[in-house]
Scaffold this active site. Structure first.
Site, PDB file in Angstrom:
ATOM      1  N   GLY A  97     -31.117  41.191  69.154  1.00 35.69           N
ATOM      2  CA  GLY A  97     -30.265  40.013  69.328  1.00 35.69           C
ATOM      3  C   GLY A  97     -29.373  39.734  68.136  1.00 35.69           C
ATOM      4  O   GLY A  97     -28.985  38.585  67.907  1.00 35.69           O
ATOM      5  N   GLU A  98     -28.995  40.795  67.400  1.00 35.15           N
ATOM      6  CA  GLU A  98     -28.178  40.559  66.200  1.00 35.15           C
ATOM      7  C   GLU A  98     -26.835  39.933  66.556  1.00 35.15           C
ATOM      8  O   GLU A  98     -26.332  39.060  65.831  1.00 35.15           O
ATOM      9  CB  GLU A  98     -27.960  41.866  65.433  1.00 35.15           C
ATOM     10  CG  GLU A  98     -27.181  41.654  64.132  1.00 35.15           C
ATOM     11  CD  GLU A  98     -27.154  42.876  63.242  1.00 35.15           C
ATOM     12  OE1 GLU A  98     -26.432  42.848  62.232  1.00 35.15           O
ATOM     13  OE2 GLU A  98     -27.852  43.864  63.553  1.00 35.15           O
ATOM     14  N   ARG A  99     -26.256  40.362  67.661  1.00 39.16           N
ATOM     15  CA  ARG A  99     -24.956  39.798  68.063  1.00 39.16           C
ATOM     16  C   ARG A  99     -25.088  38.304  68.347  1.00 39.16           C
ATOM     17  O   ARG A  99     -24.246  37.504  67.947  1.00 39.16           O
ATOM     18  CB  ARG A  99     -24.439  40.548  69.295  1.00 39.16           C
ATOM     19  CG  ARG A  99     -23.038  40.153  69.730  1.00 39.16           C
ATOM     20  CD  ARG A  99     -22.501  41.145  70.749  1.00 39.16           C
ATOM     21  NE  ARG A  99     -21.240  40.669  71.294  1.00 39.16           N
ATOM     22  CZ  ARG A  99     -21.141  39.911  72.372  1.00 39.16           C
ATOM     23  NH1 ARG A  99     -22.224  39.553  73.031  1.00 39.16           N
ATOM     24  NH2 ARG A  99     -19.953  39.508  72.806  1.00 39.16           N
ATOM     25  N   ARG A 100     -26.173  37.908  69.015  1.00 39.92           N
ATOM     26  CA  ARG A 100     -26.412  36.493  69.298  1.00 39.92           C
ATOM     27  C   ARG A 100     -26.656  35.709  68.018  1.00 39.92           C
ATOM     28  O   ARG A 100     -26.216  34.564  67.874  1.00 39.92           O
ATOM     29  CB  ARG A 100     -27.620  36.352  70.231  1.00 39.92           C
ATOM     30  CG  ARG A 100     -27.289  36.474  71.722  1.00 39.92           C
ATOM     31  CD  ARG A 100     -28.530  36.693  72.545  1.00 39.92           C
ATOM     32  NE  ARG A 100     -28.920  38.093  72.555  1.00 39.92           N
ATOM     33  CZ  ARG A 100     -30.172  38.514  72.715  1.00 39.92           C
ATOM     34  NH1 ARG A 100     -31.149  37.643  72.866  1.00 39.92           N
ATOM     35  NH2 ARG A 100     -30.451  39.797  72.725  1.00 39.92           N
ATOM     36  N   ARG A 137     -45.522  32.791  87.920  1.00 36.42           N
ATOM     37  CA  ARG A 137     -45.466  31.353  88.164  1.00 36.42           C
ATOM     38  C   ARG A 137     -44.443  31.042  89.246  1.00 36.42           C
ATOM     39  O   ARG A 137     -43.514  31.805  89.487  1.00 36.42           O
ATOM     40  CB  ARG A 137     -45.084  30.613  86.880  1.00 36.42           C
ATOM     41  CG  ARG A 137     -46.198  30.544  85.850  1.00 36.42           C
ATOM     42  CD  ARG A 137     -45.671  30.076  84.509  1.00 36.42           C
ATOM     43  NE  ARG A 137     -44.828  28.883  84.635  1.00 36.42           N
ATOM     44  CZ  ARG A 137     -44.023  28.459  83.663  1.00 36.42           C
ATOM     45  NH1 ARG A 137     -43.922  29.136  82.537  1.00 36.42           N
ATOM     46  NH2 ARG A 137     -43.308  27.365  83.836  1.00 36.42           N
ATOM     47  N   GLU A 153     -48.053  36.936  83.463  1.00 39.19           N
ATOM     48  CA  GLU A 153     -48.515  35.648  83.996  1.00 39.19           C
ATOM     49  C   GLU A 153     -47.336  34.704  84.191  1.00 39.19           C
ATOM     50  O   GLU A 153     -47.267  33.970  85.188  1.00 39.19           O
ATOM     51  CB  GLU A 153     -49.540  35.035  83.031  1.00 39.19           C
ATOM     52  CG  GLU A 153     -50.130  33.722  83.540  1.00 39.19           C
ATOM     53  CD  GLU A 153     -51.147  33.127  82.570  1.00 39.19           C
ATOM     54  OE1 GLU A 153     -51.498  31.962  82.747  1.00 39.19           O
ATOM     55  OE2 GLU A 153     -51.557  33.845  81.639  1.00 39.19           O
ATOM     56  N   SER A 163     -18.962  30.214  73.483  1.00 40.71           N
ATOM     57  CA  SER A 163     -19.874  30.027  74.614  1.00 40.71           C
ATOM     58  C   SER A 163     -21.158  29.346  74.157  1.00 40.71           C
ATOM     59  O   SER A 163     -21.684  28.448  74.833  1.00 40.71           O
ATOM     60  CB  SER A 163     -20.197  31.379  75.255  1.00 40.71           C
ATOM     61  OG  SER A 163     -21.182  31.238  76.257  1.00 40.71           O
TER      62      SER A 163
END
Length: 299
Positions: free
Chosen positions: A95-98, A133, A129, A70
């Site tokens: 985010g270790e898997r990523r 937006r 902030e 992916s």
């Protein structure tokens, strides 16, 4: 698409800034720290070390390979988060898997959010902030909410107070992150709306999610049409109601009806239900007639 390119260019610019020894940002009080806090930076994977205290140690290889595939096609949808430990050195926070899948995909750099010393309040302000937006897509907003949860440990109630949004609104954005990455990309690129995404998320199977997504895009389905499509799929999963009992009713032959009528000397009414049960009604016209019928029954 232009917005994504702009972000990537910004990430590369910040990456170069962080590699400059004269701009070694260590806290929010340092020069250019405001450019780092709350922004996405492209970091070299080799500069990132795994957190030794990461409780998760087992990763499904097949699942990692699917994520790597992916990432090859779509890139890293949700950046990892790291902590700056030294000059051009970082330690993974989440985010270790990523990160592992990015290595499998052959990437040399990965998009990351960098945490630096005493940046908690600055990061909170930057994210709040950012959420307010008007040019953000729904996935960008959802990612900002998720960061407030993961990195600042804000509850949805606290976020509601900070950003002035209802908890239900925040929950609806966060649910979008459960969509298949292909669908998240579709929302970011404007192929479908958040309303479409909210309808699709009611389906757990991601293969079915992407199948419905493809129908939405190819057939230009409205949100309402998508909701109807999802409902049809969900109804198909419900257990079928038990089949009705087979009809066991039967028809009284005219001859049999005549026999009963002749026997009692009255027009007897016979009714039969679908399950085979029924009743016989014998009319009478007086007490004398009733007694006559009783005598016939007694024989």
């Amino acid at each position: 698409m232009a917005q994504a390119i702009k972000k990537q260019a910004l990430g590369r610019g910040l990456s170069a800034l962080l590699k400059d020894p004269e701009n070694d940002i260590k806290s929010v009080s340092d020069k250019n720290a405001d450019k780092v806090v709350g922004n996405i930076v492209e970091l070299e994977i080799d500069a990132i070390e795994i957190n030794p205290f990461q409780p998760r140690s087992n990763f499904n290889e097949e699942s990692l390979q699917e994520l790597a595939t992916s990432i090859k096609e779509l890139g890293v949808i949700q950046p990892i988060t790291v902590r700056k430990t030294d000059f051009n050195k970082y330690q993974l926070i989440s985010g270790e898997r990523r990160l592992r899948a990015s290595k499998l995909a052959g990437l040399n750099v990965v998009p990351a959010y960098i945490r630096i010393a005493n940046d908690n309040e600055s990061l909170t302000m930057a994210l709040v902030e950012n959420i307010q937006r008007h040019d953000l897509d729904p996935i960008e907003i959802a990612l900002s909410y998720q960061r407030l949860i993961d990195e600042i440990q804000l509850t949805q109630e606290q976020m509601s107070e900070r950003v002035g949004k209802k908890r239900s609104t925040i929950a609806n954005y966060l649910r979008l992150l459960k969509l298949d990455p292909i669908i998240q990309t579709g929302i970011r690129d404007g192929f479908i709306s958040m309303g479409h995404g909210r309808a699709i998320i009611n389906i757990e199977n991601q293969d079915i999610q992407t199948s419905i997504y493809q129908k939405i895009v190819s057939q230009n389905l409205s949100v309402r049409e998508t909701e109807a499509l999802v409902k049809t799929y969900q109804d198909s999963l419900k257990p079928k109601s038990a089949s009705k009992a087979k009809t066991t009713g039967f028809v009284i032959p005219a001859e049999a009806n005549k026999v009963i009528t002749d026997y009692f000397g009255a027009k007897v009414e016979v009714k039969i239900a679908g399950n085979g049960k029924g009743k016989i009604s014998i009319p009478f016209h007086s007490e004398e007639d009733f007694n006559r019928i009783i005598k016939l029954i007694k024989g």
